[in-house]
Design an enzyme around this catalytic site. Structure first.
Site, PDB file in Angstrom:
ATOM      1  N   ASP A   1       0.829  -1.216   0.000  1.00 45.31           N
ATOM      2  CA  ASP A   1       0.000   0.000   0.000  1.00 45.31           C
ATOM      3  C   ASP A   1       0.862   1.264   0.000  1.00 45.31           C
ATOM      4  O   ASP A   1       1.993   1.261   0.491  1.00 45.31           O
ATOM      5  CB  ASP A   1      -0.923  -0.032   1.238  1.00 45.31           C
ATOM      6  CG  ASP A   1      -2.106   0.920   1.090  1.00 45.31           C
ATOM      7  OD1 ASP A   1      -2.386   1.380  -0.034  1.00 45.31           O
ATOM      8  OD2 ASP A   1      -2.750   1.199   2.125  1.00 45.31           O
TER       9      ASP A   1
ATOM     10  N   HIS B   1       2.320   3.379  -8.984  1.00 42.88           N
ATOM     11  CA  HIS B   1       2.138   1.959  -9.338  1.00 42.88           C
ATOM     12  C   HIS B   1       3.323   1.480 -10.185  1.00 42.88           C
ATOM     13  O   HIS B   1       3.823   0.374 -10.019  1.00 42.88           O
ATOM     14  CB  HIS B   1       0.833   1.758 -10.123  1.00 42.88           C
ATOM     15  CG  HIS B   1      -0.399   2.140  -9.349  1.00 42.88           C
ATOM     16  ND1 HIS B   1      -0.587   1.791  -8.029  1.00 42.88           N
ATOM     17  CD2 HIS B   1      -1.497   2.859  -9.698  1.00 42.88           C
ATOM     18  CE1 HIS B   1      -1.753   2.268  -7.615  1.00 42.88           C
ATOM     19  NE2 HIS B   1      -2.326   2.925  -8.604  1.00 42.88           N
TER      20      HIS B   1
ATOM     21  N   LEU C   1      10.633 -20.481  -4.526  1.00 41.30           N
ATOM     22  CA  LEU C   1       9.598 -19.651  -3.906  1.00 41.30           C
ATOM     23  C   LEU C   1       8.283 -19.702  -4.688  1.00 41.30           C
ATOM     24  O   LEU C   1       8.280 -19.580  -5.909  1.00 41.30           O
ATOM     25  CB  LEU C   1      10.110 -18.193  -3.869  1.00 41.30           C
ATOM     26  CG  LEU C   1       9.138 -17.128  -3.370  1.00 41.30           C
ATOM     27  CD1 LEU C   1       8.943 -17.218  -1.865  1.00 41.30           C
ATOM     28  CD2 LEU C   1       9.615 -15.722  -3.756  1.00 41.30           C
TER      29      LEU C   1
HETATM   30  C1  IPE Z   1      -5.396  -2.692  -0.078  1.00 42.16           C
HETATM   31  O1  IPE Z   1      -5.069  -1.364  -0.303  1.00 42.16           O
HETATM   32  C2  IPE Z   1      -5.390  -3.454  -1.355  1.00 42.16           C
HETATM   33  C3  IPE Z   1      -4.086  -3.616  -1.989  1.00 42.16           C
HETATM   34  C4  IPE Z   1      -2.947  -3.245  -1.500  1.00 42.16           C
HETATM   35  C5  IPE Z   1      -4.122  -4.281  -3.267  1.00 42.16           C
HETATM   36  P1  IPE Z   1      -6.194  -0.251  -0.477  1.00 42.16           P
HETATM   37  O2  IPE Z   1      -5.511   1.047  -0.644  1.00 42.16           O
HETATM   38  O3  IPE Z   1      -7.142  -0.646  -1.547  1.00 42.16           O
HETATM   39  O4  IPE Z   1      -6.966  -0.333   0.920  1.00 42.16           O
HETATM   40  P2  IPE Z   1      -7.833   0.728   1.706  1.00 42.16           P
HETATM   41  O5  IPE Z   1      -8.875   1.225   0.749  1.00 42.16           O
HETATM   42  O6  IPE Z   1      -6.925   1.826   2.130  1.00 42.16           O
HETATM   43  O7  IPE Z   1      -8.390  -0.016   2.864  1.00 42.16           O
HETATM   44  C1  IPE Z   2      -1.567   0.292  -3.405  1.00 43.11           C
HETATM   45  O1  IPE Z   2      -1.367   1.657  -3.429  1.00 43.11           O
HETATM   46  C2  IPE Z   2      -1.849  -0.272  -4.772  1.00 43.11           C
HETATM   47  C3  IPE Z   2      -3.234  -0.735  -4.954  1.00 43.11           C
HETATM   48  C4  IPE Z   2      -4.167  -0.757  -4.032  1.00 43.11           C
HETATM   49  C5  IPE Z   2      -3.574  -1.233  -6.283  1.00 43.11           C
HETATM   50  P1  IPE Z   2      -2.566   2.680  -3.416  1.00 43.11           P
HETATM   51  O2  IPE Z   2      -2.968   2.980  -4.824  1.00 43.11           O
HETATM   52  O3  IPE Z   2      -3.693   2.191  -2.550  1.00 43.11           O
HETATM   53  O4  IPE Z   2      -1.906   3.970  -2.772  1.00 43.11           O
HETATM   54  P2  IPE Z   2      -2.516   4.948  -1.692  1.00 43.11           P
HETATM   55  O5  IPE Z   2      -3.023   4.120  -0.561  1.00 43.11           O
HETATM   56  O6  IPE Z   2      -3.621   5.690  -2.369  1.00 43.11           O
HETATM   57  O7  IPE Z   2      -1.372   5.828  -1.303  1.00 43.11           O
HETATM   58 MG    MG Z   3      -4.105   2.393  -0.588  1.00 42.42          MG
END
Ligand code: IPE
Ligand code: IPE
Ligand code: MG
Length: 242
Positions: free
Chosen positions: A16, A33, A127
């Site tokens: 995240d 990303h 792995l």
């Molecule tokens: C969780 O992250 C899902 C992934 C890392 C793929 P999100 O950014 O979607 O989660 P929330 O919305 O903060 O809970």
């Molecule tokens: C995690 O990073 C990637 C996915 C959930 C696909 P985020 O896109 O949720 O990044 P933040 O949480 O908005 O910083």
């Molecule tokens: Mg996120």
């Protein structure tokens, strides 16, 4: 658990913070990303070096479909690109690529690329790299319940025979051990629907590091922290008095 109890056999990572990483730099979210690929390399390499057996990366949740369609399609393209650029290397290193989630939801191109990568690396014995894609813990449990209900309705199973194992064995990857350690980056302290059934006794580790900044040393910090934990599974620890 493996032979060495101070090492997790299965590590799950909730990757995240990509969007916040990009925003901090005045970039578009998608650049976060894009920058995530390096961190995935580091996590895979680090797990290889420490003989972790299974690494599950939460890459896209069932809820992430609610994001703007341009971001969703960029992430799907990145999946194809990641596989294209890395399958040779992963294969050479004995990594077995697997996936968990509602894979039928993925667009055809990335789904085909994923299937090809899984097929190609299926016989590898290093792995297990498990990509959680269109994954949700609740959907996984619901899908298992649907299977069980249809077996009951066909009289192949009776309600009185149902056990925990009935459910576990109908999850998406029944052969994979429960995660010993779940790491979440970016400071959020929640599971966001990741491996709900399997995480009942997982150790949780949270770090403020944003996923694109995650390096091997951060993984090793989490593994060292894990090594110092006392897992009791509801029982008494081995060194507790009487
Ligand atoms: C969780 O992250 C899902 C992934 C890392 C793929 P999100 O950014 O979607 O989660 P929330 O919305 O903060 O809970
Ligand atoms: C995690 O990073 C990637 C996915 C959930 C696909 P985020 O896109 O949720 O990044 P933040 O949480 O908005 O910083
Ligand atoms: Mg996120």
């Amino acid at each position: 658990m493996g032979l060495d109890e101070s090492l997790p056999a299965h590590v799950g990572i909730i990757m995240d913070g990509n969007g916040r990483w990009a925003r901090k730099r005045g970039l578009l979210r998608i650049e976060g990303h894009r920058a995530a690929e390096r961190s995935i390399h580091e996590a895979v390499e680090g797990c290889g070096e420490r003989s972790v057996g299974y690494l599950t990366l939460y890459a896209f949740s069932t809820e992430n479909w609610k994001r703007p369609s341009a971001e969703v399609s960029f992430i799907m393209k990145l999946l194809s690109r990641f596989l294209e650029r890395n399958v040779d290397d992963l294969d050479q290193n004995g990594v077995r690529i697997r996936a968990t989630g509602r894979l039928d939801d993925l667009p055809e191109g990335p789904r085909r690329d994923l299937e090809r990568a899984m097929k190609r690396t299926a016989a590898n014995d290093g792995l297990h790299l498990i990509l959680a894609l269109s994954y949700g813990g609740r959907s996984e449990i619901l899908d298992a319940v649907r299977r069980i209900a249809s077996e009951v309705s066909r009289d192949e199973l009776s309600p009185s025979e149902l056990t925990m194992g009935t459910i576990s064995s109908r999850l998406y990857l029944p052969d994979v051990p429960d995660p010993d350690l779940i790491i979440r980056t970016s400071g959020e302290m929640r599971l966001s629907n990741f491996l709900l059934w399997q995480s009942a006794y997982s150790e949780l580790y949270f770090t403020d590091v944003l996923w694109p900044d995650f390096r091997k040393e951060h993984l090793f910090e989490a593994l060292d922290d894990y090594a110092g934990r006392s897992r009791r599974f509801g029982s008494l620890s081995r060194d507790s008095d009487n």
